[in-house]
Design a protein around this motif. Structure first.
Motif, PDB file in Angstrom:
ATOM      1  N   LEU A  96       0.821  -1.213   0.000  1.00  0.00           N
ATOM      2  CA  LEU A  96       0.000   0.000   0.000  1.00  0.00           C
ATOM      3  C   LEU A  96       0.854   1.262   0.000  1.00  0.00           C
ATOM      4  O   LEU A  96       0.507   2.254  -0.647  1.00  0.00           O
ATOM      5  CB  LEU A  96      -0.928  -0.001   1.221  1.00  0.00           C
ATOM      6  N   LEU A  97       1.974   1.230   0.714  1.00  0.00           N
ATOM      7  CA  LEU A  97       2.831   2.413   0.811  1.00  0.00           C
ATOM      8  C   LEU A  97       3.840   2.497  -0.327  1.00  0.00           C
ATOM      9  O   LEU A  97       4.107   3.568  -0.853  1.00  0.00           O
ATOM     10  CB  LEU A  97       3.560   2.415   2.157  1.00  0.00           C
ATOM     11  N   GLY A  98       4.411   1.370  -0.696  1.00  0.00           N
ATOM     12  CA  GLY A  98       5.452   1.374  -1.713  1.00  0.00           C
ATOM     13  C   GLY A  98       4.929   1.470  -3.131  1.00  0.00           C
ATOM     14  O   GLY A  98       5.619   1.987  -4.021  1.00  0.00           O
ATOM     15  N   ILE A  99       3.709   0.973  -3.369  1.00  0.00           N
ATOM     16  CA  ILE A  99       3.131   0.995  -4.714  1.00  0.00           C
ATOM     17  C   ILE A  99       1.863   1.843  -4.742  1.00  0.00           C
ATOM     18  O   ILE A  99       1.731   2.764  -5.549  1.00  0.00           O
ATOM     19  CB  ILE A  99       2.810  -0.440  -5.190  1.00  0.00           C
ATOM     20  N   GLY A 100       0.932   1.533  -3.858  1.00  0.00           N
ATOM     21  CA  GLY A 100      -0.367   2.198  -3.884  1.00  0.00           C
ATOM     22  C   GLY A 100      -0.286   3.700  -3.682  1.00  0.00           C
ATOM     23  O   GLY A 100      -0.976   4.462  -4.371  1.00  0.00           O
ATOM     24  N   LEU A 101       0.545   4.156  -2.755  1.00  0.00           N
ATOM     25  CA  LEU A 101       0.629   5.591  -2.471  1.00  0.00           C
ATOM     26  C   LEU A 101       1.156   6.361  -3.673  1.00  0.00           C
ATOM     27  O   LEU A 101       0.614   7.412  -4.048  1.00  0.00           O
ATOM     28  CB  LEU A 101       1.517   5.831  -1.246  1.00  0.00           C
ATOM     29  N   LEU A 102       2.205   5.861  -4.288  1.00  0.00           N
ATOM     30  CA  LEU A 102       2.769   6.531  -5.462  1.00  0.00           C
ATOM     31  C   LEU A 102       1.782   6.555  -6.620  1.00  0.00           C
ATOM     32  O   LEU A 102       1.641   7.564  -7.325  1.00  0.00           O
ATOM     33  CB  LEU A 102       4.066   5.844  -5.881  1.00  0.00           C
ATOM     34  N   LEU A 103       1.073   5.439  -6.832  1.00  0.00           N
ATOM     35  CA  LEU A 103       0.078   5.399  -7.901  1.00  0.00           C
ATOM     36  C   LEU A 103      -1.083   6.345  -7.605  1.00  0.00           C
ATOM     37  O   LEU A 103      -1.645   6.948  -8.529  1.00  0.00           O
ATOM     38  CB  LEU A 103      -0.438   3.964  -8.085  1.00  0.00           C
ATOM     39  N   SER A 104      -1.452   6.489  -6.341  1.00  0.00           N
ATOM     40  CA  SER A 104      -2.539   7.411  -5.978  1.00  0.00           C
ATOM     41  C   SER A 104      -2.151   8.854  -6.270  1.00  0.00           C
ATOM     42  O   SER A 104      -2.972   9.642  -6.764  1.00  0.00           O
ATOM     43  CB  SER A 104      -2.893   7.261  -4.494  1.00  0.00           C
ATOM     44  N   ILE A 105      -0.909   9.212  -5.952  1.00  0.00           N
ATOM     45  CA  ILE A 105      -0.446  10.571  -6.255  1.00  0.00           C
ATOM     46  C   ILE A 105      -0.491  10.821  -7.759  1.00  0.00           C
ATOM     47  O   ILE A 105      -0.975  11.863  -8.230  1.00  0.00           O
ATOM     48  CB  ILE A 105       0.976  10.781  -5.707  1.00  0.00           C
ATOM     49  N   ALA A 106      -0.001   9.843  -8.528  1.00  0.00           N
ATOM     50  CA  ALA A 106       0.021   9.995  -9.978  1.00  0.00           C
ATOM     51  C   ALA A 106      -1.392  10.063 -10.553  1.00  0.00           C
ATOM     52  O   ALA A 106      -1.692  10.892 -11.418  1.00  0.00           O
ATOM     53  CB  ALA A 106       0.792   8.843 -10.608  1.00  0.00           C
ATOM     54  N   ALA A 107      -2.296   9.201 -10.053  1.00  0.00           N
ATOM     55  CA  ALA A 107      -3.671   9.192 -10.557  1.00  0.00           C
ATOM     56  C   ALA A 107      -4.397  10.486 -10.209  1.00  0.00           C
ATOM     57  O   ALA A 107      -5.141  11.042 -11.026  1.00  0.00           O
ATOM     58  CB  ALA A 107      -4.425   7.990  -9.974  1.00  0.00           C
ATOM     59  N   GLY A 108      -4.176  10.979  -8.990  1.00  0.00           N
ATOM     60  CA  GLY A 108      -4.798  12.239  -8.603  1.00  0.00           C
ATOM     61  C   GLY A 108      -4.304  13.399  -9.440  1.00  0.00           C
ATOM     62  O   GLY A 108      -5.075  14.307  -9.790  1.00  0.00           O
ATOM     63  N   TRP A 109      -3.037  13.384  -9.774  1.00  0.00           N
ATOM     64  CA  TRP A 109      -2.434  14.401 -10.625  1.00  0.00           C
ATOM     65  C   TRP A 109      -3.052  14.380 -12.027  1.00  0.00           C
ATOM     66  O   TRP A 109      -3.501  15.399 -12.556  1.00  0.00           O
ATOM     67  CB  TRP A 109      -0.929  14.136 -10.685  1.00  0.00           C
ATOM     68  N   LEU A 110      -3.125  13.192 -12.626  1.00  0.00           N
ATOM     69  CA  LEU A 110      -3.604  13.067 -14.005  1.00  0.00           C
ATOM     70  C   LEU A 110      -5.097  13.366 -14.130  1.00  0.00           C
ATOM     71  O   LEU A 110      -5.533  14.036 -15.076  1.00  0.00           O
ATOM     72  CB  LEU A 110      -3.306  11.663 -14.528  1.00  0.00           C
ATOM     73  N   LEU A 111      -5.905  12.890 -13.192  1.00  0.00           N
ATOM     74  CA  LEU A 111      -7.350  13.129 -13.269  1.00  0.00           C
ATOM     75  C   LEU A 111      -7.699  14.587 -13.001  1.00  0.00           C
ATOM     76  O   LEU A 111      -8.746  15.070 -13.448  1.00  0.00           O
ATOM     77  CB  LEU A 111      -8.085  12.223 -12.278  1.00  0.00           C
ATOM     78  N   ALA A 112      -6.840  15.294 -12.274  1.00  0.00           N
ATOM     79  CA  ALA A 112      -7.096  16.717 -12.026  1.00  0.00           C
ATOM     80  C   ALA A 112      -6.918  17.547 -13.289  1.00  0.00           C
ATOM     81  O   ALA A 112      -7.508  18.625 -13.422  1.00  0.00           O
ATOM     82  CB  ALA A 112      -6.161  17.231 -10.927  1.00  0.00           C
ATOM     83  N   TRP A 113      -6.121  17.048 -14.217  1.00  0.00           N
ATOM     84  CA  TRP A 113      -5.790  17.809 -15.417  1.00  0.00           C
ATOM     85  C   TRP A 113      -7.029  18.241 -16.203  1.00  0.00           C
ATOM     86  O   TRP A 113      -7.214  19.430 -16.480  1.00  0.00           O
ATOM     87  CB  TRP A 113      -4.846  16.986 -16.300  1.00  0.00           C
ATOM     88  N   PRO A 114      -7.940  17.305 -16.593  1.00  0.00           N
ATOM     89  CA  PRO A 114      -9.101  17.738 -17.384  1.00  0.00           C
ATOM     90  C   PRO A 114     -10.208  18.389 -16.556  1.00  0.00           C
ATOM     91  O   PRO A 114     -11.030  19.135 -17.097  1.00  0.00           O
ATOM     92  CB  PRO A 114      -9.595  16.422 -18.010  1.00  0.00           C
ATOM     93  N   LEU A 115     -10.256  18.106 -15.238  1.00  0.00           N
ATOM     94  CA  LEU A 115     -11.370  18.581 -14.422  1.00  0.00           C
ATOM     95  C   LEU A 115     -11.111  19.918 -13.736  1.00  0.00           C
ATOM     96  O   LEU A 115     -12.057  20.590 -13.307  1.00  0.00           O
ATOM     97  CB  LEU A 115     -11.717  17.532 -13.352  1.00  0.00           C
ATOM     98  N   LEU A 116      -9.856  20.308 -13.610  1.00  0.00           N
ATOM     99  CA  LEU A 116      -9.526  21.535 -12.884  1.00  0.00           C
ATOM    100  C   LEU A 116      -8.718  22.471 -13.772  1.00  0.00           C
ATOM    101  O   LEU A 116      -7.519  22.724 -13.525  1.00  0.00           O
ATOM    102  CB  LEU A 116      -8.751  21.203 -11.597  1.00  0.00           C
ATOM    103  N   PRO A 117      -9.329  22.991 -14.820  1.00  0.00           N
ATOM    104  CA  PRO A 117      -8.605  23.890 -15.712  1.00  0.00           C
ATOM    105  C   PRO A 117      -8.225  25.179 -14.986  1.00  0.00           C
ATOM    106  O   PRO A 117      -8.921  25.635 -14.081  1.00  0.00           O
ATOM    107  CB  PRO A 117      -9.613  24.163 -16.832  1.00  0.00           C
ATOM    108  N   GLY A 118      -7.115  25.732 -15.391  1.00  0.00           N
ATOM    109  CA  GLY A 118      -6.651  26.967 -14.760  1.00  0.00           C
ATOM    110  C   GLY A 118      -5.514  26.739 -13.801  1.00  0.00           C
ATOM    111  O   GLY A 118      -4.802  27.682 -13.439  1.00  0.00           O
ATOM    112  N   LEU A 119      -5.318  25.494 -13.356  1.00  0.00           N
ATOM    113  CA  LEU A 119      -4.202  25.188 -12.470  1.00  0.00           C
ATOM    114  C   LEU A 119      -2.984  24.799 -13.300  1.00  0.00           C
ATOM    115  O   LEU A 119      -3.104  24.159 -14.346  1.00  0.00           O
ATOM    116  CB  LEU A 119      -4.557  24.032 -11.521  1.00  0.00           C
ATOM    117  N   THR A 120      -1.811  25.186 -12.830  1.00  0.00           N
ATOM    118  CA  THR A 120      -0.575  24.808 -13.516  1.00  0.00           C
ATOM    119  C   THR A 120      -0.258  23.345 -13.251  1.00  0.00           C
ATOM    120  O   THR A 120      -0.872  22.700 -12.390  1.00  0.00           O
ATOM    121  CB  THR A 120       0.595  25.676 -13.035  1.00  0.00           C
ATOM    122  N   VAL A 121       0.719  22.835 -13.957  1.00  0.00           N
ATOM    123  CA  VAL A 121       1.061  21.429 -13.829  1.00  0.00           C
ATOM    124  C   VAL A 121       1.496  21.090 -12.401  1.00  0.00           C
ATOM    125  O   VAL A 121       1.154  20.016 -11.871  1.00  0.00           O
ATOM    126  CB  VAL A 121       2.151  21.038 -14.851  1.00  0.00           C
TER     127      VAL A 121
END
Length: 461
Positions: A93-118
């Protein structure tokens, strides 16, 4: 009467009222987090306007104090054996899941939260990655749930809030206009990560050995031992702040070092640490009367401050956010609690041997709480473009988590426990992977004894 006096009265009144009915409320889906957050919205400027939100300084100080204590005491309870013997679940959960959660949250925010920088989008993913077991404590303390799952979720929530801090600081340093951007990523890495870690190790390790020596010689009373923990947690935080480092990272690391030093003197000499199996799930976990109570006061105070933080969160952040809702913010909040958490957990547990109901249970119970609130507020205080939208996203996500995870914890723990009992009874040898032995560790108190079973089996003292 001043607005500050009304705020103190309102906070004191809610706390006293909840305390009087806490035992009865503990048997219902109405968790303390729901009560305090809801009262915060009601008493805040969005509704009654009783709580004064004009000065953010006291609010920030309380939130930071709460997170510091939680980071320190959570780290104290984590043992090396939690990640070695029977620790494959928190490791995944910490070694794989946490990193994937950060990446997934980053990518899904891209189309839904316009106006924010990368980098602001990256901050959204990081801030909403850590989990807070206190918001759904029945899910990890109900003794119908197998020990492997309970211990795995408990260790995960105790470590992931500290593990996201380096990502948070580096991403914040990459956002132009923030206080960390002046030092740059390299400077932030040096001061906030390396220097704070070294200071935390020195303070925690030295303080733990000094306490160990004082206990051996009978120099310190039990009451002052409790106060000592508070002093070390605060001292490690402030020492890092003095050198422009990260107080949170220092407190988290200090908690590890402090706990490790203390465990060289067991609370009950000559008694081996117990191991809990799924078949022992109904025994009384408080039979260990000789357990070390050094951190009890700090844990209780941290739990109280966390509850007050949720009340102020409802008044200061959530109330205003509800007045400016958009479908994108709500959609992202729902995705954060489901896809962003559950898919990475499922991928992290591939090949683990755990059954689908277990994977779904672990994936669902990733509530967002205190760490997300504090980190979101720290970003909001930077006053850079995009922080208002980021704050609304964090507020709505945490609010939905408080409501949904709090309301479903007891019910789903019972349903999952029933499934596990039936599945383990009919499983061929050597049985379910969920039945694996795990070493028991100290329970995080968080203002009271956790739920241990179905209604009617709680502590009736």
């Amino acid at each position: 009467m001043s607005g500050g006096a009304w705020t103190v009265l309102a906070v004191a009144g809610v706390t006293a009222a909840y305390a009087l009915g806490s035992r009865r409320l503990a048997t219902t889906p109405l968790s303390s987090a729901i009560v305090f957050t809801g009262c915060g919205v009601l008493l805040g400027p969005a509704v009654l306007g009783v709580i004064d939100t004009g000065e953010s300084g006291p609010v920030t100080a309380l939130l930071e104090a709460a997170l510091t204590l939680v980071l320190f005491t959570d780290a104290m309870t984590v043992r090396r054996r939690d990640l070695t013997r029977g620790g494959f679940l928190p490791r995944r959960l910490l070694g794989i899941g946490l990193l994937l959660s950060i990446a997934a949250g980053w990518l899904l925010a891209w189309p839904l939260l316009p106006g924010l920088t990368v980098w602001e989008l990256a901050l959204v993913g990081v801030i909403l990655a850590p989990t807070d077991a206190a918001l759904g404590k029945s899910a990890i303390s109900d003794r119908r749930v197998p020990p492997l799952v309970r211990q795995g979720l408990n260790v995960e929530s105790g470590l992931n809030d500290g593990m996201v801090l380096p990502f948070f600081l580096v991403f914040l340093a990459a956002v132009p206009g923030t206080s960390y951007a002046a030092e740059g990523v390299a400077g932030t890495f040096w001061r906030s990560l390396l220097l704070s870690t070294v200071l935390g190790l020195l303070v925690g390790g030295t303080a733990g050995r000094l306490l160990q020596a004082a206990r051996k010689r009978g120099l310190i009373t039990r009451e002052w031992r409790h106060v000592y923990v508070l002093a070390i947690a605060a001292g490690s935080y402030e020492l890092a702040v003095v050198v422009d480092g990260s107080g949170f990272i220092a407190a988290w690391v200090a908690g590890f070092a402090f706990g490790h030093a203390l465990r060289n003197v067991p609370a009950t000499p000559g008694r081996a640490a117990p191991r809990e199996t799924a078949g022992q799930a109904d025994r009384d976990p408080e039979a260990d009367r000789g357990r070390d109570t050094t951190a009890d006061l700090a844990e209780d105070l941290g739990g109280l401050l966390a509850s007050l933080a949720l009340l102020l969160f409802g008044a200061v952040l959530l109330g205003p956010a509800l007045q400016h809702l958009t479908w994108q913010v709500v959609a992202y909040a729902l995705l954060s609690l489901t896809v962003v958490r559950m898919v990475p957990v499922a991928l992290a547990l591939l090949g683990s041997g755990l059954r689908p109901p277990t994977v779904l249970y672990i994936g669902w119970f990733g509530p967002r709480g205190l760490a997300s609130v504090v980190l979101g507020l720290l970003v909001a205080e930077e006053h850079v473009a995009g922080t208002e939208l980021l704050g609304r996203v964090v507020a709505v996500t945490v609010a939905l988590s408080v409501l949904l995870h709090g309301a479903t914890a007891s019910v789903l723990a019972g349903a999952y426990g029933t499934w596990y009992r039936r599945a383990s009874a009919g499983a061929p040898a050597p049985g379910l992977r969920e039945s694996a032995e795990v070493p028991t560790g100290p329970h995080r108190r968080r203002l009271g004894r956790p739920h241990e079973g179905p209604p009617g089996t709680r502590d009736a003292a």
